[in-house]
Every structure is written in structure tokens, then in C-alpha cells.
Design a protein around this motif. Structure first.
Motif, PDB file in Angstrom:
ATOM      1  N   UNK A   1      40.814  51.103  34.808  1.00  0.00           N
ATOM      2  CA  UNK A   1      42.242  50.847  34.639  1.00  0.00           C
ATOM      3  C   UNK A   1      42.727  49.834  35.675  1.00  0.00           C
ATOM      4  N   UNK A   2      42.300  50.046  36.914  1.00  0.00           N
ATOM      5  CA  UNK A   2      42.683  49.148  37.995  1.00  0.00           C
ATOM      6  C   UNK A   2      42.171  47.732  37.726  1.00  0.00           C
ATOM      7  N   UNK A   3      40.905  47.656  37.315  1.00  0.00           N
ATOM      8  CA  UNK A   3      40.283  46.357  37.049  1.00  0.00           C
ATOM      9  C   UNK A   3      41.029  45.615  35.951  1.00  0.00           C
ATOM     10  N   UNK A   4      41.313  46.334  34.860  1.00  0.00           N
ATOM     11  CA  UNK A   4      42.003  45.713  33.733  1.00  0.00           C
ATOM     12  C   UNK A   4      43.387  45.241  34.131  1.00  0.00           C
ATOM     13  N   UNK A   5      44.055  46.028  34.957  1.00  0.00           N
ATOM     14  CA  UNK A   5      45.411  45.629  35.357  1.00  0.00           C
ATOM     15  C   UNK A   5      45.355  44.368  36.224  1.00  0.00           C
ATOM     16  N   UNK A   6      44.224  44.176  36.905  1.00  0.00           N
ATOM     17  CA  UNK A   6      44.125  42.998  37.771  1.00  0.00           C
ATOM     18  C   UNK A   6      43.820  41.729  36.998  1.00  0.00           C
TER      19      UNK A   6
ATOM     20  N   UNK B   1      39.104  51.090  22.516  1.00  0.00           N
ATOM     21  CA  UNK B   1      39.466  52.161  23.453  1.00  0.00           C
ATOM     22  C   UNK B   1      39.462  51.685  24.892  1.00  0.00           C
ATOM     23  N   UNK B   2      38.471  50.807  25.207  1.00  0.00           N
ATOM     24  CA  UNK B   2      38.358  50.361  26.584  1.00  0.00           C
ATOM     25  C   UNK B   2      39.618  49.634  27.033  1.00  0.00           C
ATOM     26  N   UNK B   3      40.122  48.759  26.161  1.00  0.00           N
ATOM     27  CA  UNK B   3      41.288  47.981  26.585  1.00  0.00           C
ATOM     28  C   UNK B   3      42.587  48.757  26.438  1.00  0.00           C
ATOM     29  N   UNK B   4      42.686  49.581  25.387  1.00  0.00           N
ATOM     30  CA  UNK B   4      43.945  50.284  25.145  1.00  0.00           C
ATOM     31  C   UNK B   4      44.050  51.538  26.004  1.00  0.00           C
ATOM     32  N   UNK B   5      42.894  52.167  26.187  1.00  0.00           N
ATOM     33  CA  UNK B   5      42.970  53.493  26.774  1.00  0.00           C
ATOM     34  C   UNK B   5      41.773  53.768  27.676  1.00  0.00           C
ATOM     35  N   UNK B   6      41.654  53.005  28.769  1.00  0.00           N
ATOM     36  CA  UNK B   6      40.478  53.173  29.628  1.00  0.00           C
ATOM     37  C   UNK B   6      40.428  54.573  30.212  1.00  0.00           C
ATOM     38  N   UNK B   7      39.199  55.134  30.247  1.00  0.00           N
ATOM     39  CA  UNK B   7      39.031  56.510  30.668  1.00  0.00           C
ATOM     40  C   UNK B   7      39.026  56.674  32.172  1.00  0.00           C
ATOM     41  N   UNK B   8      38.634  55.622  32.860  1.00  0.00           N
ATOM     42  CA  UNK B   8      38.365  55.765  34.280  1.00  0.00           C
ATOM     43  C   UNK B   8      39.428  55.054  35.109  1.00  0.00           C
ATOM     44  N   UNK B   9      39.726  55.651  36.253  1.00  0.00           N
ATOM     45  CA  UNK B   9      40.727  55.083  37.152  1.00  0.00           C
ATOM     46  C   UNK B   9      40.389  53.646  37.540  1.00  0.00           C
TER      47      UNK B   9
END
Lengths: 249, 342
Positions: free
Chosen positions: A242-247, A231-239
Motif C-alpha cells: 500500500x505504501x509503495x503504491x501510494x508513493x 486486486x493488487x492495485x485496487x485493494x493491496x493486502x499488505x501495508x
């Protein structure tokens, strides 16, 4: 009663707060870790993730809140801290092997002086763990003669020789050349598969996806999100997650 | 030829320097050799010596036993001699890595009292010799060896104390180190020999040599402490953390991890301190102890041998140089041995 003890969290952190002077590095951290759990802690630099795991074996002192490891509270009692440290293995970013001792002596030092087992027994167990991290042929060398990846594997073996109940990894692959990251991660994955309790601070998302049961995302000293890796990687709950993962991906 | 041209006459300035240096060497070396070796007399009587133009080494050969042993009773000279033989044997074996083992340590522990018994006597049929009569080379070696051997561990403890988290211990160590470093060794020696006895109760006396010895130890330890502290603070923080994370307590992590590395780093400055402490033992003359420098001066005050001070001081310089040089060469050897991990 016996059953209850088994499911009680091995590490229990409640309302943990820590300051460096006026600067608050950890804010109200709550975290429980069960035996056999593998937890990956990630987050941007300066988010307090290293500080958090360093609190668990009291390399850092906390000012508020409570940390229980293996059923005993971390307090100022130095004997108690030493006992807990013997049960908690730690792997550092910069390996921190002892440069004046051979690989074998690095591994036997803890068991001989802290666990008080015989030198011979300690050497046998050291060779066993060196085999495990696939580096037994280097036993007589000094740390300075090994590559970074080899040194980190030795550092892992050194912790394992103490037969710890939990292993803490503080960015174990960050100081390595890219081609050496895999050999260290392989050892860690093998450990995970054998059921070791692990808390890993890392940016290696592949590792998190493969073996972690929980991912904890920290930012500005707080746990922002706690989720299973899928869930964390596919569908992060927090803004912010999400930003961190995209970076990083 | 090419080498000479390249290294000695490469520029006009270098050429001039070379010529001047050669000239100075030519003016000083041959006359010295002539004085010291060719025209010198080694075993002549002082009257014969005085008429000659070369060095009179017989001032040494005639008075050697007094220079070496001072006022130690003449018939008993063999005893300090044996003590020194024991000491040199132990030092020789300590120098060689092959022999450095637990057994050698036991030999040292056994050797020290044996040397003491030989010097002092009073038992086993040896005539008791008052320590006021000890002098010369044995005294210098005694002050140096015990001084360095005791000052080094004391200095390490002070350094650890100064870095301690316990405020009382830390403050105590800082005060001690700064106080001792703030006064010259001479004043410490004076204090130990003149002021300190005033505080002792009536009838209690502490041997003068022991008081001087303690002063030297206290003084040297303060300097060793600061050098060791430098080594400790230069250590990577990760080493402390790795030691702690294995569950090692303070004592074990210092002994097994931190000190072996920190002390190795500071071998060169430590040896400098120990060498200067060795030479500083000559300051005990001011509290009327007859170390080897004082016994030599005593020889020179004999009218028969007056005026031969160059010979005597060269001899003493050679002895001191031999001592200091073997210390520094030992330290270099030690560094090489410890350098394997690189």
C-alpha cells in the motif's frame, strides 16, 4: 502423462536464498511460472527484484534453493547453463547491444553461433523481427546511431531471434527518455498478446494493469504480496504494498 | 603577417622564445644541410672522402650489400632479397583494407615457409645456408615480424588467463607475467643463449636465432598481456552479460564480443609496445647475432671506413624510423577504420 507435462510450471523456484557477502538479497523465494504467463515484478529499489530474474538465467549465482527452467535444474554445469540461456531471452535496462556490430549482425549473432543456422536464414528471421519492432530500415546502422528507444527495441528483437521460450525484462524502460517509453511498451504489449511467457521487472504500472496476469511485490529480498493486478492495485493486502503504491502513483 | 604576430610574438616572453628558436635553427639546420647534401660525396673512394669536409655517404653505398645482408654468401644475396620482397608485398597488401580477406591470410601462411626456404635453402637446388650466416636487415625483419606476430596472440591468451576464474591458470599467468616483466630483455637473451643450452641433453642444439626469437616473443607477450588486460577490464560488464544471455560460451563471447572491442580500445598502447619490441631486436648483438645494427658497426671497424659513424648511424636511424613510422601510421589507419560505429 503428456497433459501433466503441459501444465507443469515452466520456471519453478523453490526456497531460493542469495547472499552478497553477509548481506542477504533474496530470502526464501518461491515462484512458479506457467507457459504463457505474464508476471510483473515490482518493489522499491534494492528489494532484490532484478537479482531474482538474473538468477533465472544464472547471471547471478544462488547459494541455496532450487531453480528449474524448462525441466532442468540450474547447477554449476556450464553446458547446461548455456543451453538454458539460449531458451531464456533477456532484455537489459541499458540495452547492452554490441556496439561494434551492425543492428543486423547484433540480431544474427546468436542464431548463427549458438543455434547454428545459416547466415541467410538468420538474416531473414532478423528482418522479420526488426519489422515486428518497427525498425527494419535501421538494419545496416550501428547501435550508437540509434535513439535509446530504438536501441531497446533492437535489444528485444535480438532476444526474439533466439526464439526463446520465456523473456525476462530487467527494467526495460528505466533508462529511457519519457517520450520513448511508449514505443518500447507497445512492443512488449504486442509480445504479451502473442502469448509469450514474460517476467517483467518494471515500475510501469499501466503495463502491469493492461497485460499482467500476476503482480509480485518484493521488498527486502522477500515476496511480500502475490496477486492479480486488479486486486493488487485496487485493494493491496499488505501495508508495505500500500505504501509503495501510494508513493509511485 | 597577422598570423605571425598573433602566434609567435603575442607577448614579450613568446617573442623571446621565437627569436631564440629561430637562432638555434639557423645555427644547426644550414650546416647540417651543407654537410649532408651540398658537400657530401656519395660514391667516392674512402681516401677522397676523408679529405672532403662533407658527409661521406659512400660508406653506405660501398658497403650496402654487407650492411643489408651481413655474412650471407655473396652470390646468394638474391635469396634474402626475394624473401624481403615477398614480406614487403604481403605487408603492403595487409595495409590496405580492400585486400584484407581470407585469400590474403592464405598468402601469408604460404609466404612464410617460402621465405624460410629461400633463406635456408638445402632443397630445390638452393645451396643450404647455415643460419649462423644470416644477418643484416633480413635478420632484423625476421626477429621483428615473427616476434610481433607470435607475441600478440600469446599476450592475449596470457591476459585472458590472468582474468580466468580457474585459480591454477590465473596464478600461472600472473607468475609468468611478473617474472618476465621483472627482468630486462638483455638478461633473457643471455639466458636463452648461454644458460638454456646447459639444460639440453648432449648433442641437442637449438638454433641460436630461434632461441633469441623465443626470448623476444616471451618478453613482448608479457607486456602485451598487461595492456590487453587493461582493455578487458575496461569493458562494460553489460557486454559480458548480454553475450552470456544469448547462450554464447566463453570462447565465442570472447572472440565475437569482448576481444574485438577490448583490443580496439588498446590499439595505441599495444602499438607502442610493438614498436619498442621492434627496436629491441637490436639487442641481439649481445649474443653475437649480426642484425643490421651489428653489420653496420662491423663496417665501421674496417680501417678503411673508420670515422664515418655519423653517416652510418643516420642511415640505420632512417631505416628504423621507416619501420616504426609505418607501424604507427598503420595503427592510426586501423583505428579510423574501426571507429565507424561512433
Amino acid at each position: 502423462m503428456k497433459n501433466k507435462k503441459d501444465v507443469a510450471p515452466f520456471i519453478e523456484i523453490k526456497g531460493l536464498n542469495k547472499w552478497y557477502g553477509d548481506f542477504q538479497v533474496l530470502k526464501d523465494i518461491n515462484l512458479s511460472v506457467l507457459r504463457g504467463e505474464i508476471i510483473v515484478v515490482c518493489g522499491p529499489s534494492g528489494s532484490g527484484k532484478s537479482t531474482l530474474i538474473r538468477c533465472i538465467n544464472r547471471l547471478e549465482e544462488h547459494q541455496k534453493g532450487r531453480i528449474r527452467v524448462a525441466g532442468s535444474d540450474l547447477t554449476d554445469n556450464i553446458k547446461n547453463i548455456e543451453k538454458i540461456r539460449a531458451e531464456v531471452g533477456m532484455v537489459f535496462q541499458h540495452f547492452n547491444l554490441f556496439p561494434h556490430l551492425t543492428i543486423l549482425d547484433n540480431l544474427t549473432l546468436g542464431p548463427v553461433w549458438v543455434r547454428k543456422i545459416s547466415k541467410k536464414e538468420a538474416e531473414e528471421s532478423a528482418m522479420f523481427y526488426l519489422e515486428k519492432v518497427k525498425i527494419a530500415e535501421q538494419a545496416k546502422k550501428y547501435p550508437g546511431q540509434l535513439s535509446g528507444g530504438q536501441q531497446q527495441r533492437v535489444a528485444i528483437a535480438r532476444s526474439l531471434c533466439m526464439k526463446p521460450k520465456v523473456m525476462l525484462f530487467d527494467e526495460p524502460t528505466s533508462a529511457l527518455d519519457p517520450e520513448m517509453v511508449k514505443e518500447v511498451l507497445d512492443v512488449m504489449i504486442q509480445l504479451a498478446e502473442e502469448g509469450m511467457t514474460m517476467i517483467v521487472v518494471t515500475h510501469e504500472m499501466g503495463f502491469a494493469k493492461e497485460v499482467a496476469q500476476r503482480v509480485i511485490f518484493m521488498d527486502e529480498g522477500m515476496i511480500i504480496e502475490e496477486n492479480n493486478p486488479m486486486d493488487f492495485f485496487e485493494n493491496p493486502q499488505n501495508e508495505r504494498s500500500r505504501l509503495f503504491l501510494s508513493q509511485i502513483i | 603577417m597577422k598570423w605571425i604576430k598573433k602566434n609567435l610574438f603575442s607577448t614579450p616572453f613568446n617573442s623571446a622564445l621565437t627569436v631564440i628558436t629561430l637562432f638555434i635553427l639557423f645555427k644547426t639546420i644550414p650546416p647540417f644541410i651543407k654537410w649532408a647534401f651540398i658537400e657530401s660525396s656519395w660514391f667516392a673512394e674512402s681516401e677522397v672522402c676523408k679529405s672532403g669536409s662533407g658527409a661521406c655517404w659512400s660508406v653506405i653505398t660501398y658497403n650496402l650489400r654487407f650492411i643489408i645482408f651481413g655474412f650471407y654468401p655473396y652470390e646468394e644475396h638474391w635469396r634474402p632479397f626475394v624473401s624481403m620482397i615477398i614480406l614487403f608485398t604481403l605487408l603492403y597488401f595487409t595495409r590496405n583494407k580492400k585486400y584484407r580477406s581470407k585469400a590474403l591470410l592464405y598468402f601469408w601462411i604460404a609466404g612464410l615457409p617460402v621465405m624460410g626456404i629461400f633463406m635456408k635453402g638445402g632443397i630445390f637446388g638452393l645451396v643450404s645456408v647455415n643460419s649462423a650466416n644470416w644477418g643484416g636487415l633480413p635478420l632484423t625483419l625476421l626477429l621483428a615480424v615473427f616476434g610481433l606476430a607470435a607475441a600478440y596472440p600469446l599476450g592475449i591468451m596470457l591476459a585472458l588467463g590472468r582474468l580466468s576464474k580457474m585459480p591454477a591458470i590465473k596464478a600461472l599467468c600472473i607468475v609468468y607475467i611478473e617474472l618476465i616483466r621483472g627482468v630486462p630483455l638483455i638478461s633473457l637473451l643471455f639466458m636463452s643463449s648461454i644458460i638454456f643450452p646447459l639444460f639440453l641433453p648432449e648433442g641437442v642444439t637449438i638454433d641460436k636465432i630461434i632461441r633469441a626469437q623465443v626470448a623476444i616473443i616471451l618478453f613482448t607477450a608479457a607486456y602485451v598481456a598487461e595492456v590487453v588486460r587493461g582493455g578487458l577490464q575496461g569493458m562494460n560488464k553489460g557486454q559480458y552479460e548480454a553475450a552470456a544471455s544469448l547462450g554464447l560460451n566463453y570462447y565465442l563471447s570472447m572472440r565475437l564480443i569482448i576481444l574485438p572491442q577490448a583490443l580496439k580500445i588498446v590499439i595505441p598502447p599495444t602499438v607502442s609496445i610493438l614498436i619498442s619490441a621492434f627496436k629491441d631486436t637490436s639487442l641481439v648483438v649481445i649474443i653475437a647475432l649480426y642484425d643490421i645494427l651489428k653489420t653496420s658497426q662491423t663496417v665501421l671497424s674496417n680501417p678503411k671506413w673508420m670515422g664515418f659513424s655519423p653517416e652510418v648511424y643516420i642511415f640505420i636511424a632512417v631505416l628504423y624510423f621507416a619501420g616504426c613510422f609505418s607501424m604507427s601510421s598503420f595503427s592510426r589507419k586501423l583505428e579510423e577504420e574501426l571507429d565507424r560505429e561512433k
